[in-house]
Design a protein around this motif. Sequence first.
Motif, PDB file in Angstrom:
ATOM      1  N   GLY A  98       0.879  -1.202   0.024  1.00  0.00           N
ATOM      2  CA  GLY A  98       0.029   0.016  -0.117  1.00  0.00           C
ATOM      3  C   GLY A  98       0.782   1.275  -0.186  1.00  0.00           C
ATOM      4  N   ARG A  99       2.085   1.328   0.613  1.00  0.00           N
ATOM      5  CA  ARG A  99       2.744   2.312   0.793  1.00  0.00           C
ATOM      6  C   ARG A  99       3.615   2.851  -0.752  1.00  0.00           C
ATOM      7  NH1 ARG A  99       8.314   3.592   2.348  1.00  0.00           N
ATOM      8  NH2 ARG A  99       8.453   5.593   3.406  1.00  0.00           N
ATOM      9  N   GLU A 100       3.763   1.625  -1.520  1.00  0.00           N
ATOM     10  CA  GLU A 100       4.306   1.901  -2.587  1.00  0.00           C
ATOM     11  C   GLU A 100       3.301   2.347  -3.517  1.00  0.00           C
ATOM     12  OE1 GLU A 100       7.991  -1.567  -3.123  1.00  0.00           O
ATOM     13  OE2 GLU A 100       5.778  -2.013  -3.475  1.00  0.00           O
ATOM     14  N   PHE A 101       2.096   1.789  -3.308  1.00  0.00           N
ATOM     15  CA  PHE A 101       1.017   2.197  -4.200  1.00  0.00           C
ATOM     16  C   PHE A 101       0.773   3.590  -4.326  1.00  0.00           C
ATOM     17  CE2 PHE A 101      -3.331   2.291  -5.807  1.00  0.00           C
ATOM     18  CZ  PHE A 101      -3.375   1.532  -6.894  1.00  0.00           C
ATOM     19  N   ARG A 102       0.496   4.065  -2.965  1.00  0.00           N
ATOM     20  CA  ARG A 102       0.281   5.481  -2.568  1.00  0.00           C
ATOM     21  C   ARG A 102       1.259   6.624  -3.217  1.00  0.00           C
ATOM     22  NH1 ARG A 102      -3.657   6.911   1.092  1.00  0.00           N
ATOM     23  NH2 ARG A 102      -4.509   5.481   2.350  1.00  0.00           N
ATOM     24  N   LYS A 103       2.587   5.917  -3.703  1.00  0.00           N
ATOM     25  CA  LYS A 103       3.493   6.899  -4.182  1.00  0.00           C
ATOM     26  C   LYS A 103       3.391   6.887  -5.757  1.00  0.00           C
ATOM     27  CE  LYS A 103       6.846   6.572  -0.536  1.00  0.00           C
ATOM     28  NZ  LYS A 103       8.314   6.047  -0.095  1.00  0.00           N
ATOM     29  N   ILE A 104       2.671   5.984  -6.065  1.00  0.00           N
ATOM     30  CA  ILE A 104       2.496   5.978  -7.728  1.00  0.00           C
ATOM     31  C   ILE A 104       1.130   6.409  -8.337  1.00  0.00           C
ATOM     32  CG2 ILE A 104       4.335   4.585  -8.002  1.00  0.00           C
ATOM     33  CD1 ILE A 104       2.462   2.071  -8.673  1.00  0.00           C
ATOM     34  N   GLY A 105       0.242   6.531  -7.255  1.00  0.00           N
ATOM     35  CA  GLY A 105      -1.217   6.956  -7.660  1.00  0.00           C
ATOM     36  C   GLY A 105      -1.581   8.122  -6.817  1.00  0.00           C
ATOM     37  N   ARG A 106      -2.672   8.887  -7.418  1.00  0.00           N
ATOM     38  CA  ARG A 106      -3.427   9.945  -6.954  1.00  0.00           C
ATOM     39  C   ARG A 106      -4.838   9.712  -7.069  1.00  0.00           C
ATOM     40  NH1 ARG A 106       0.446  10.623  -4.168  1.00  0.00           N
ATOM     41  NH2 ARG A 106       1.738  12.403  -3.904  1.00  0.00           N
ATOM     42  N   SER A 131       4.583  17.989  -2.007  1.00  0.00           N
ATOM     43  CA  SER A 131       4.662  16.445  -2.518  1.00  0.00           C
ATOM     44  C   SER A 131       5.939  16.114  -3.190  1.00  0.00           C
ATOM     45  CB  SER A 131       3.275  16.525  -3.594  1.00  0.00           C
ATOM     46  OG  SER A 131       3.389  17.500  -4.739  1.00  0.00           O
ATOM     47  N   LEU A 132       6.827  17.286  -3.797  1.00  0.00           N
ATOM     48  CA  LEU A 132       7.906  16.679  -4.411  1.00  0.00           C
ATOM     49  C   LEU A 132       8.935  16.713  -3.475  1.00  0.00           C
ATOM     50  CD1 LEU A 132       7.560  19.083  -7.902  1.00  0.00           C
ATOM     51  CD2 LEU A 132       7.098  16.628  -7.476  1.00  0.00           C
ATOM     52  N   PRO A 133      10.018  15.833  -3.722  1.00  0.00           N
ATOM     53  CA  PRO A 133      11.217  15.924  -2.714  1.00  0.00           C
ATOM     54  C   PRO A 133      11.971  17.045  -2.800  1.00  0.00           C
ATOM     55  CG  PRO A 133      11.031  14.119  -4.461  1.00  0.00           C
ATOM     56  CD  PRO A 133       9.929  14.939  -4.920  1.00  0.00           C
ATOM     57  N   SER A 134      12.606  17.434  -1.768  1.00  0.00           N
ATOM     58  CA  SER A 134      13.293  18.571  -1.591  1.00  0.00           C
ATOM     59  C   SER A 134      14.602  18.842  -2.415  1.00  0.00           C
ATOM     60  CB  SER A 134      13.899  18.695   0.008  1.00  0.00           C
ATOM     61  OG  SER A 134      12.832  18.576   0.948  1.00  0.00           O
ATOM     62  N   ALA A 425      -5.297  12.110   2.616  1.00  0.00           N
ATOM     63  CA  ALA A 425      -5.391  10.777   1.957  1.00  0.00           C
ATOM     64  C   ALA A 425      -4.427  10.542   0.877  1.00  0.00           C
ATOM     65  CB  ALA A 425      -6.858  10.979   1.315  1.00  0.00           C
ATOM     66  N   ASN A 426      -4.157  11.579   0.249  1.00  0.00           N
ATOM     67  CA  ASN A 426      -2.879  11.193  -0.625  1.00  0.00           C
ATOM     68  C   ASN A 426      -1.382  11.054   0.006  1.00  0.00           C
ATOM     69  OD1 ASN A 426      -4.422  11.111  -3.210  1.00  0.00           O
ATOM     70  ND2 ASN A 426      -4.799  13.368  -3.231  1.00  0.00           N
ATOM     71  N   GLY A 427      -1.679  11.106   1.288  1.00  0.00           N
ATOM     72  CA  GLY A 427      -0.250  10.954   2.048  1.00  0.00           C
ATOM     73  C   GLY A 427       0.760  11.956   2.223  1.00  0.00           C
ATOM     74  N   LEU A 428       0.116  13.409   1.960  1.00  0.00           N
ATOM     75  CA  LEU A 428       1.068  14.415   1.822  1.00  0.00           C
ATOM     76  C   LEU A 428       1.520  14.863   3.544  1.00  0.00           C
ATOM     77  CD1 LEU A 428      -0.404  16.653  -0.961  1.00  0.00           C
ATOM     78  CD2 LEU A 428       1.171  14.828  -0.987  1.00  0.00           C
TER      79      LEU A 428
END
Length: 623
Positions: A98-106, A131-134, A425-428
């Motif tokens: 689920g953790r991987e999936f949240r990173k490739i889905g919106r 949402s984007l990496p530093s 919900a989008n993990g931000l």
Amino acid sequence: MDDMEKLASGDFINLTNSSVRSFGWENVTVTVKDRTLKRPTDILHDINGIVKAGEMLALMGPSGSGKTTLLNVLARRTEHIKGETHERLFINGRHTTGREFRKIGRYVEQNDSLMSALTVKETLHFAARLSLPSSVSKQDRMVRIEELLASFGLLNQANTLVGGPVQKGISGGQKRRLSVASQLITSPKILFLDEPTSGLDSTASYEVVSYIQNIARKYKLIVIASIHQPSTNTFQLFDRLLLLSQGKTVFNGLVQDVQHYFDNLGRPMPIHMNPAEFMLDLVNVDFEPNSRQASLELHKIQRSWKESPNANVIVDEILHATAETCTCEVTTQDGPSAYMVPFTLIHRSFIKSRRDLVTYWIRVGMYMGLAVMMGTVWLRLTPDQHNIQSFINAIFFGGAFMSFMAVAYIPSFHEDRSLFVKERANGLYGPTSFMVANFITGLPFLFLITVLFSAISYWLSNFEPTATGFMMWVLYLFLDLLAAESLVILISSLTNIFVVALAITAFANGLWMSVGGFLVPLVELNVFWKYAFSFMDYQRWVFQGMLVNEFKDRTYDCGRLANGDCQCMYVTDLIDQCKIDGKGVLDTYGYKTGQEGKYLCIIVGIIAGYRLFGWLALYLKRT
């Protein structure tokens, strides 16, 4: 290659090299307990499907058919589903966490959760920062934002406010496009859309779906959208259709095969009829006069699909994807540094608070009007015994009504809360960052309100005319407003219904006024109300502190009879001077001096308690 060349080519958005080739699901079943029949019931039963990179799938069906439930299962947002869920989900033919999936889905919600006081470009800017990496530089972020603005036809509206009920902004169709664009800022591989055309006319619906189709084609994005009743033109933009009725599959395949399938089924589609309308009418049995016969016909259609070669084609595609599992890793990316998220939220909230009329500026006008009214009603009260009660009344009015008018913050917080729910919900980020940012953002505005109100009302009313007295008044009133807003946040965190939040907040303020020690002195207050509610009443401690601040160092002239004798309403040590020591007034209320630090600590503790319970409400609630 310079930035403009990157923008023109689109190479900066790395979806073109995406390693996600397919997304499939098998045997998706959701079972809940039917309260009427008292037995388990499937609201989704044995749903299979697959979508390939660059394709768009339409989830369709009558109301209650399970579209949104299926969309939530596929997006791994099952925390709200009150039932037992069984599913097998595959990325490139293999399971993912689920953790991987949240990173490739919106996931894009049905309702546009946007901050009305931000511009279109700022909305994308903050979405990128959250949402984007530093490691992604500001320059690279701006290139990505410009690419999305161009792709979704929003370049001309880049500096236009999103807008809301008070401030006009972009159109409904443009808001939908902006909602989708804000989720694409991280270059996801799979995009879930819940009713992306809800509330839009046919032209705007086609416009929104067309933009999404272009993005999906160009960057090999997988798009899965629940959609109610699209126009013919909008429907034909989709590549695949999954048609549901009563939680079961009626059709699952290519859009171009729909007519041929139903013709073979003995249900020919009229030539000039909207295909979506035809299919929904065919599988909707809720309004049929002969419900038993209609249900039998529907079961026949569902069984026909299950037994058809088309159903086996879907299963074969899933098995084929599983057999040819991609050996490459699905590339994901982490978000920004955890300590940077609160600063980003503070920055965004501060811009909103500065621009949004509803958040603070209407309240500033209200409080200024209240200050003028209070200052002129209690105008230049002289320090004699006949005005002692008037001073007490003014202190109560200033604290209680300043607190009560904090209800004006409810709509603004509900907007922030709605955006928080979507972004969480989008993990931000989580409730801690949100509550910290909200608290810090409110401090300067509440302090400004307090100083403006006090500068007018305090000196006009002629309270204790010292700098120390004025500063203590400001401190108590500032904490009063902070506690009132914290109460509003707690209640608004528990319910997102404005009328309910307003009613509960008004009731709570009425309760605090009743047991705060003014209407009924604490020495006379009923034991139940005193010990059950008075100690947790921040208005009590504010009133108590402000009363001590006014009376502890002040004296008041007594009246004189016709014969010249002194007549004092309060008997104190200064009676021989025909004066009243303010401490005598405090004695009648049972208040002591020298305990101001205790009062302040209690108020701060109540504020912390409200904020903590508000955080807990947000932590436990996900809708």
